[in-house]
Design a protein around this motif. Sequence first.
Motif, PDB file in Angstrom:
ATOM      1  N   GLY A  79       0.831  -1.201   0.000  1.00 39.55           N
ATOM      2  CA  GLY A  79       0.000   0.000   0.000  1.00 39.55           C
ATOM      3  C   GLY A  79       0.861   1.244   0.000  1.00 39.55           C
ATOM      4  N   ARG A  80       0.180   2.386   0.078  1.00 40.15           N
ATOM      5  CA  ARG A  80       0.878   3.672   0.084  1.00 40.15           C
ATOM      6  C   ARG A  80       0.781   4.299   1.471  1.00 40.15           C
ATOM      7  NH1 ARG A  80       1.969   6.424  -4.607  1.00 40.15           N
ATOM      8  NH2 ARG A  80       1.061   8.424  -4.122  1.00 40.15           N
ATOM      9  N   PHE A  81       1.917   4.720   1.989  1.00 40.88           N
ATOM     10  CA  PHE A  81       1.949   5.270   3.338  1.00 40.88           C
ATOM     11  C   PHE A  81       2.654   6.627   3.318  1.00 40.88           C
ATOM     12  CE2 PHE A  81       2.082   0.653   3.420  1.00 40.88           C
ATOM     13  CZ  PHE A  81       0.897   0.393   4.114  1.00 40.88           C
ATOM     14  N   HIS A  82       2.095   7.562   4.084  1.00 40.66           N
ATOM     15  CA  HIS A  82       2.648   8.911   4.121  1.00 40.66           C
ATOM     16  C   HIS A  82       4.071   8.925   4.650  1.00 40.66           C
ATOM     17  CE1 HIS A  82      -0.321  11.829   2.963  1.00 40.66           C
ATOM     18  NE2 HIS A  82      -1.264  11.194   3.634  1.00 40.66           N
ATOM     19  N   LEU A  83       4.909   9.780   4.074  1.00 44.61           N
ATOM     20  CA  LEU A  83       6.171  10.108   4.729  1.00 44.61           C
ATOM     21  C   LEU A  83       6.234  11.626   4.887  1.00 44.61           C
ATOM     22  CD1 LEU A  83       8.682  11.329   2.767  1.00 44.61           C
ATOM     23  CD2 LEU A  83       8.595   9.018   1.885  1.00 44.61           C
TER      24      LEU A  83
ATOM     25  N   VAL B 292       5.595   6.362   0.812  1.00 42.69           N
ATOM     26  CA  VAL B 292       6.316   5.100   0.689  1.00 42.69           C
ATOM     27  C   VAL B 292       5.340   4.133   0.067  1.00 42.69           C
ATOM     28  CG1 VAL B 292       7.485   3.223   1.874  1.00 42.69           C
ATOM     29  CG2 VAL B 292       7.682   5.546   2.747  1.00 42.69           C
ATOM     30  N   GLU B 293       5.725   3.517  -1.032  1.00 49.32           N
ATOM     31  CA  GLU B 293       4.846   2.546  -1.668  1.00 49.32           C
ATOM     32  C   GLU B 293       5.431   1.152  -1.485  1.00 49.32           C
ATOM     33  OE1 GLU B 293       2.988   3.751  -5.136  1.00 49.32           O
ATOM     34  OE2 GLU B 293       1.910   1.851  -5.340  1.00 49.32           O
ATOM     35  N   VAL B 294       4.679   0.309  -0.779  1.00 51.36           N
ATOM     36  CA  VAL B 294       5.132  -1.055  -0.521  1.00 51.36           C
ATOM     37  C   VAL B 294       4.536  -1.983  -1.575  1.00 51.36           C
ATOM     38  CG1 VAL B 294       5.212  -2.936   1.150  1.00 51.36           C
ATOM     39  CG2 VAL B 294       5.233  -0.556   1.950  1.00 51.36           C
ATOM     40  N   LEU B 295       5.433  -2.677  -2.297  1.00 48.57           N
ATOM     41  CA  LEU B 295       5.005  -3.580  -3.371  1.00 48.57           C
ATOM     42  C   LEU B 295       5.375  -5.015  -3.029  1.00 48.57           C
ATOM     43  CD1 LEU B 295       6.458  -1.507  -6.358  1.00 48.57           C
ATOM     44  CD2 LEU B 295       4.076  -1.532  -5.609  1.00 48.57           C
ATOM     45  N   GLU B 296       4.637  -5.973  -3.623  1.00 50.17           N
ATOM     46  CA  GLU B 296       5.050  -7.380  -3.544  1.00 50.17           C
ATOM     47  C   GLU B 296       6.452  -7.468  -4.153  1.00 50.17           C
ATOM     48  OE1 GLU B 296       3.482  -9.880  -2.304  1.00 50.17           O
ATOM     49  OE2 GLU B 296       1.429  -9.138  -2.046  1.00 50.17           O
ATOM     50  N   PRO B 297       7.331  -8.357  -3.613  1.00 53.27           N
ATOM     51  CA  PRO B 297       8.717  -8.419  -4.113  1.00 53.27           C
ATOM     52  C   PRO B 297       8.810  -8.540  -5.645  1.00 53.27           C
ATOM     53  CG  PRO B 297       8.516  -9.735  -2.144  1.00 53.27           C
ATOM     54  CD  PRO B 297       7.133  -9.241  -2.456  1.00 53.27           C
ATOM     55  N   ALA B 298       7.977  -9.391  -6.259  1.00 50.38           N
ATOM     56  CA  ALA B 298       8.046  -9.553  -7.716  1.00 50.38           C
ATOM     57  C   ALA B 298       7.648  -8.256  -8.426  1.00 50.38           C
ATOM     58  CB  ALA B 298       7.146 -10.692  -8.163  1.00 50.38           C
ATOM     59  N   GLN B 299       6.611  -7.632  -7.863  1.00 54.20           N
ATOM     60  CA  GLN B 299       6.135  -6.357  -8.412  1.00 54.20           C
ATOM     61  C   GLN B 299       7.221  -5.289  -8.272  1.00 54.20           C
ATOM     62  OE1 GLN B 299       2.623  -5.329  -6.267  1.00 54.20           O
ATOM     63  NE2 GLN B 299       1.825  -4.029  -7.896  1.00 54.20           N
ATOM     64  N   PHE B 300       7.939  -5.333  -7.144  1.00 52.69           N
ATOM     65  CA  PHE B 300       9.015  -4.381  -6.906  1.00 52.69           C
ATOM     66  C   PHE B 300      10.123  -4.549  -7.949  1.00 52.69           C
ATOM     67  CE2 PHE B 300      13.112  -3.433  -4.753  1.00 52.69           C
ATOM     68  CZ  PHE B 300      12.935  -2.070  -4.597  1.00 52.69           C
TER      69      PHE B 300
END
Length: 312
Positions: free
Chosen positions: A173-177, A194-202
């Motif tokens: 998901g997307r989290f504020h910084l 901060v955008e957290v992606l699945e490792p493959a997606q990253f």
Amino acid sequence: MSDFFQLVPERASALAGRVDALLYFMLAVSTFFTLLIAGTLVYFAVRYRRRSPDEIPPPTTGSLSLEITWTIVPLALTLVMYVWGASLYFNEAVPPPDALDVNVVGKQWMWKFQHVGGQREINELHVPLGTAVRLNMTSEDVIHSLYVPAFRVKTDVLPGRYTTMWFQATRTGRFHLFCAEYCGTQHSGMIGWVEVLEPAQFQRWLAGIGAATTPTEAGARLFQTAGCDTCHRSDGRGQGPALEGLFGRPVKLADGSTVTADENYLRESVLRPTARVVAGYQPVMPTFQGVIDEEGVLQLIAYIKSLRAEGS
Ligand code: CUA
């Protein structure tokens, strides 16, 4: 919990739940004693009120057992908070050795991120889920502070030195910084995601940005163009020490003391070379202050980190 009343921000890192547990514990202790003290105050005011103008209460000389109780109980409670908080602090202060490195440069008024592959972003940071990420941070101008509430991490970003911060995201998901240190007119605009992606997606995201010059490659080039290689020869016969296998090792200095060759020491040695000279060498290296900028120093450090000792 509803969006209207949210006691804590959403939780998206391995640390977040543990920070919140400590917060709730301290909140519970404070609430309990606030109610106890206020309640006792009201009760005593009523129970022992003066009933007639000539009523004189019997004198009280104190109570040792009461004194001991109200010393020991708060001491025990605050020690629990201290040990609990310290263990969280140490956990947060020491990144795991296999963490993914990201370089961060703060400046008025933006956040610049660079991944190990060289990919750059501004005010956005993409990271893989479930992987420890270590941020190596410095500032080009004034003091900033990088704050990601959902991860419960915040560390000052200082001009003239490196600070680190790490986290392991547990949700995509997307989290504020935020910048959490007043740094001038546009401080409140120094924000991002901060955008957290699945490792493959990253990995796909990294590939999508395309091949970039990595900090290590850029550092290797700078090492030659700035002339570092003329003195820091790998055969150890130059005017300066060889740098192979140097990073993270203890270094003996000319004054007899020892220092660990970490990022801050390497940075200092580039910008103020005579500050801590290696034993057996002359203080002949010129300063590169104003010649190599913060990003260049980060690249040189990445290159020096990549230099393995012979045979290792
Ligand atoms: Cu940067 Cu506030």
